[in-house]
Design a protein around this motif. Structure first.
Motif, mmCIF file in Angstrom:
data_model
loop_
_atom_site.group_PDB
_atom_site.id
_atom_site.type_symbol
_atom_site.label_atom_id
_atom_site.label_comp_id
_atom_site.label_asym_id
_atom_site.label_seq_id
_atom_site.Cartn_x
_atom_site.Cartn_y
_atom_site.Cartn_z
ATOM 1 N N LEU A 4 0.831 -1.195 0.000
ATOM 2 C CA LEU A 4 0.000 0.000 0.000
ATOM 3 C C LEU A 4 0.866 1.245 0.000
ATOM 4 C CD1 LEU A 4 -2.675 -1.088 2.643
ATOM 5 C CD2 LEU A 4 -2.832 -1.231 0.160
ATOM 6 N N THR A 5 0.334 2.309 -0.576
ATOM 7 C CA THR A 5 1.050 3.579 -0.604
ATOM 8 C C THR A 5 0.951 4.262 0.756
ATOM 9 O OG1 THR A 5 -0.924 4.723 -1.400
ATOM 10 C CG2 THR A 5 0.598 3.865 -3.057
ATOM 11 N N LEU A 6 1.786 5.276 0.960
ATOM 12 C CA LEU A 6 1.831 5.973 2.244
ATOM 13 C C LEU A 6 0.481 6.592 2.597
ATOM 14 C CD1 LEU A 6 3.386 7.031 4.684
ATOM 15 C CD2 LEU A 6 4.110 8.994 3.295
ATOM 16 N N HIS A 7 -0.171 7.216 1.612
ATOM 17 C CA HIS A 7 -1.437 7.885 1.936
ATOM 18 C C HIS A 7 -2.524 6.882 2.332
ATOM 19 C CE1 HIS A 7 -2.506 6.860 -2.260
ATOM 20 N NE2 HIS A 7 -3.763 7.011 -1.885
ATOM 21 N N LEU A 8 -2.455 5.643 1.800
ATOM 22 C CA LEU A 8 -3.421 4.629 2.212
ATOM 23 C C LEU A 8 -3.132 4.124 3.621
ATOM 24 C CD1 LEU A 8 -3.975 2.499 -1.015
ATOM 25 C CD2 LEU A 8 -5.583 4.059 0.090
ATOM 26 N N PHE A 9 -1.845 4.029 3.980
ATOM 27 C CA PHE A 9 -1.492 3.657 5.350
ATOM 28 C C PHE A 9 -2.004 4.716 6.340
ATOM 29 C CE2 PHE A 9 1.887 0.675 3.755
ATOM 30 C CZ PHE A 9 1.413 -0.436 4.430
ATOM 31 N N ILE A 10 -1.842 5.990 5.975
ATOM 32 C CA ILE A 10 -2.336 7.072 6.834
ATOM 33 C C ILE A 10 -3.859 7.004 6.955
ATOM 34 C CG2 ILE A 10 -2.561 9.573 7.069
ATOM 35 C CD1 ILE A 10 0.172 9.811 5.674
ATOM 36 N N PHE A 11 -4.512 6.744 5.824
ATOM 37 C CA PHE A 11 -5.971 6.615 5.805
ATOM 38 C C PHE A 11 -6.436 5.477 6.716
ATOM 39 C CE2 PHE A 11 -9.396 4.105 3.681
ATOM 40 C CZ PHE A 11 -10.466 4.948 3.983
ATOM 41 N N LEU A 12 -5.771 4.341 6.642
ATOM 42 C CA LEU A 12 -6.144 3.179 7.457
ATOM 43 C C LEU A 12 -5.874 3.424 8.938
ATOM 44 C CD1 LEU A 12 -4.902 0.279 5.161
ATOM 45 C CD2 LEU A 12 -7.270 0.935 5.619
ATOM 46 N N PHE A 13 -4.773 4.097 9.252
ATOM 47 C CA PHE A 13 -4.473 4.419 10.651
ATOM 48 C C PHE A 13 -5.564 5.325 11.223
ATOM 49 C CE2 PHE A 13 -2.706 7.052 13.995
ATOM 50 C CZ PHE A 13 -2.032 6.140 14.791
ATOM 51 N N ALA A 14 -5.958 6.359 10.457
ATOM 52 C CA ALA A 14 -6.991 7.296 10.916
ATOM 53 C C ALA A 14 -8.325 6.579 11.098
ATOM 54 C CB ALA A 14 -7.126 8.448 9.922
ATOM 55 N N ALA A 15 -8.652 5.684 10.158
ATOM 56 C CA ALA A 15 -9.899 4.929 10.268
ATOM 57 C C ALA A 15 -9.887 4.051 11.518
ATOM 58 C CB ALA A 15 -10.104 4.071 9.015
ATOM 59 N N ALA A 16 -8.743 3.441 11.798
ATOM 60 C CA ALA A 16 -8.626 2.574 12.971
ATOM 61 C C ALA A 16 -8.741 3.379 14.262
ATOM 62 C CB ALA A 16 -7.305 1.823 12.940
ATOM 63 N N PHE A 17 -8.148 4.575 14.289
ATOM 64 C CA PHE A 17 -8.247 5.432 15.479
ATOM 65 C C PHE A 17 -9.715 5.770 15.757
ATOM 66 C CE2 PHE A 17 -8.588 9.451 17.666
ATOM 67 C CZ PHE A 17 -7.626 9.368 18.661
ATOM 68 N N LEU A 18 -10.443 6.192 14.718
ATOM 69 C CA LEU A 18 -11.859 6.533 14.881
ATOM 70 C C LEU A 18 -12.659 5.307 15.315
ATOM 71 C CD1 LEU A 18 -14.159 8.570 14.609
ATOM 72 C CD2 LEU A 18 -14.309 7.963 12.179
ATOM 73 N N ALA A 19 -12.351 4.157 14.704
ATOM 74 C CA ALA A 19 -13.053 2.927 15.068
ATOM 75 C C ALA A 19 -12.781 2.544 16.514
ATOM 76 C CB ALA A 19 -12.621 1.795 14.138
ATOM 77 N N GLY A 20 -11.527 2.684 16.952
ATOM 78 C CA GLY A 20 -11.187 2.374 18.334
ATOM 79 C C GLY A 20 -11.926 3.268 19.313
ATOM 80 N N PHE A 21 -12.049 4.552 18.967
ATOM 81 C CA PHE A 21 -12.769 5.512 19.820
ATOM 82 C C PHE A 21 -14.236 5.104 19.963
ATOM 83 C CE2 PHE A 21 -15.393 9.265 20.415
ATOM 84 C CZ PHE A 21 -14.749 9.927 21.456
ATOM 85 N N ILE A 22 -14.903 4.865 18.834
ATOM 86 C CA ILE A 22 -16.328 4.525 18.856
ATOM 87 C C ILE A 22 -16.562 3.164 19.493
ATOM 88 C CG2 ILE A 22 -18.310 3.988 17.391
ATOM 89 C CD1 ILE A 22 -17.341 6.136 15.473
ATOM 90 N N SER A 24 -14.849 1.519 21.688
ATOM 91 C CA SER A 24 -14.614 1.467 23.135
ATOM 92 C C SER A 24 -15.804 2.003 23.927
ATOM 93 C CB SER A 24 -13.356 2.270 23.494
ATOM 94 O OG SER A 24 -13.547 3.648 23.239
ATOM 95 N N ILE A 25 -16.690 2.734 23.249
ATOM 96 C CA ILE A 25 -17.853 3.316 23.917
ATOM 97 C C ILE A 25 -19.125 2.535 23.603
ATOM 98 C CG2 ILE A 25 -19.283 5.390 24.155
ATOM 99 C CD1 ILE A 25 -16.833 7.030 23.329
ATOM 100 N N ALA A 26 -19.348 2.283 22.316
ATOM 101 C CA ALA A 26 -20.635 1.711 21.912
ATOM 102 C C ALA A 26 -20.531 0.503 21.003
ATOM 103 C CB ALA A 26 -21.467 2.793 21.212
ATOM 104 N N GLY A 27 -19.328 0.062 20.656
ATOM 105 C CA GLY A 27 -19.187 -1.029 19.698
ATOM 106 C C GLY A 27 -19.356 -0.518 18.276
ATOM 107 N N SER A 159 -22.569 -4.470 20.530
ATOM 108 C CA SER A 159 -23.942 -4.072 20.878
ATOM 109 C C SER A 159 -24.717 -5.246 21.458
ATOM 110 C CB SER A 159 -24.662 -3.535 19.626
ATOM 111 O OG SER A 159 -23.980 -2.431 19.083
ATOM 112 N N PHE A 160 -24.506 -6.444 20.913
ATOM 113 C CA PHE A 160 -25.194 -7.627 21.440
ATOM 114 C C PHE A 160 -24.703 -7.972 22.847
ATOM 115 C CE2 PHE A 160 -25.750 -8.754 16.792
ATOM 116 C CZ PHE A 160 -27.090 -8.420 16.782
ATOM 117 N N PHE A 161 -23.397 -7.883 23.064
ATOM 118 C CA PHE A 161 -22.864 -8.104 24.414
ATOM 119 C C PHE A 161 -23.443 -7.076 25.394
ATOM 120 C CE2 PHE A 161 -18.924 -10.513 22.886
ATOM 121 C CZ PHE A 161 -19.311 -11.694 23.508
#
Length: 261
Positions: A4-22, A24-27, A159-161
């Motif tokens: 993957l190119t650098l910008h896709l790695f940055i994109f995936l890291f940002a997506a993972a950060f947002l996913a981790g935030f959400i 950890s609160i609501a699934g 959410s099911f848990f």
């Protein structure tokens, strides 16, 4: 696949950060990471395998954060985590023979029902209530069942848990969230082991996204502990509705095919 190119790695890291935030609160973190990996050009099977690897960091990070503040005892929860891991492993191993279309049809409506339950029931708070199921039965029946679902399909597992801990175990919303994360970690471990044995985990991508998940989960769990049910409930409702809409928006969803949409 090609590197993957650098910008896709940055994109995936940002997506993972947002996913981790959400998550950890609501699934519902997979609602962000799985489409992000597909957009980046990662094949579907490798996306599922790699998603289990990076999800370990998010659920593990949130579990540690909640445990440090005394909202969950990780040692006491280990038997349930083992059952969740067993369920996740069996689900991943049997994914090819489980009728996936049935899950795809039912899941959006289950998620909408969860959203309505948490959104309309007025007495759901951070205060524990009387349990409707003993801890033994809850761990023996409910936990591996949801873990199995996580291995087979995955979206909405948190959410099911949450629903189980609140309605069956009688936990308050914040306590339910804290305990959900460690069980989700267990089911992720089970699924990850199976996918790793099949050789469909992209380690470089998974570890990079895992770092994003870990950081996002730390921020999200602290936000949840500070605000409790007043932020967890609405975010859980929004996440369930958004995931249901996303699933139904897929042109390949069985309901749309049946209706000729």
């Amino acid at each position: 696949m090609h590197d993957l190119t650098l910008h896709l790695f940055i994109f995936l890291f940002a997506a993972a950060f947002l996913a981790g935030f959400i998550d950890s609160i609501a699934g519902g973190g997979g609602m962000i990471t799985i489409p992000a990996m597909l957009i980046a050009g990662i094949p579907p099977l490798e996306t599922l395998g790699t998603n289990k690897l990076q999800s370990l960091f998010g659920s593990g990070s949130a579990s540690i954060a909640y445990a440090r503040r005394g909202h969950v005892n990780l040692v006491e929860q280990l038997p349930m985590v083992a059952l969740a891991m067993l369920g996740g492993g069996l689900g991943a191993a049997l994914a090819t023979i489980v009728p996936g279309d049935v899950l795809k049809v039912a899941l959006p409506f289950f998620l909408i029902a969860i959203a309505l339950y948490f959104g309309l029931k007025p007495n759901i708070s951070d205060i524990d209530r009387t349990s409707r199921m003993t801890p033994f039965l809850f761990g023996l029946i409910f936990v591996p069942l949801i873990g199995f679902y996580d291995g087979v399909f995955g979206p909405g597992t948190g959410s099911f848990f949450m629903l189980g801990f609140v309605t069956l175990a009688g936990y308050g919303v914040l306590k339910a969230t804290a305990h959900t994360k460690f069980l989700n970690f267990g089911s992720n471990v089970g699924g990850f082991i199976v996918f790793a044995l099949y050789g469909v985990v992209l380690w470089k991508v998974g570890l990079l996204m895992g770092a994003g998940q870990f950081a996002g989960a730390q921020v999200g769990s602290r936000f949840a502990m500070k605000n409790g049910a007043k932020i967890i409930k609405p975010l859980l409702v929004v996440t369930c509705i958004a995931l249901a809409i996303k699933l139904l928006a897929d042109p390949a969803h069985p309901v749309r095919i049946w209706l000729g949409m």
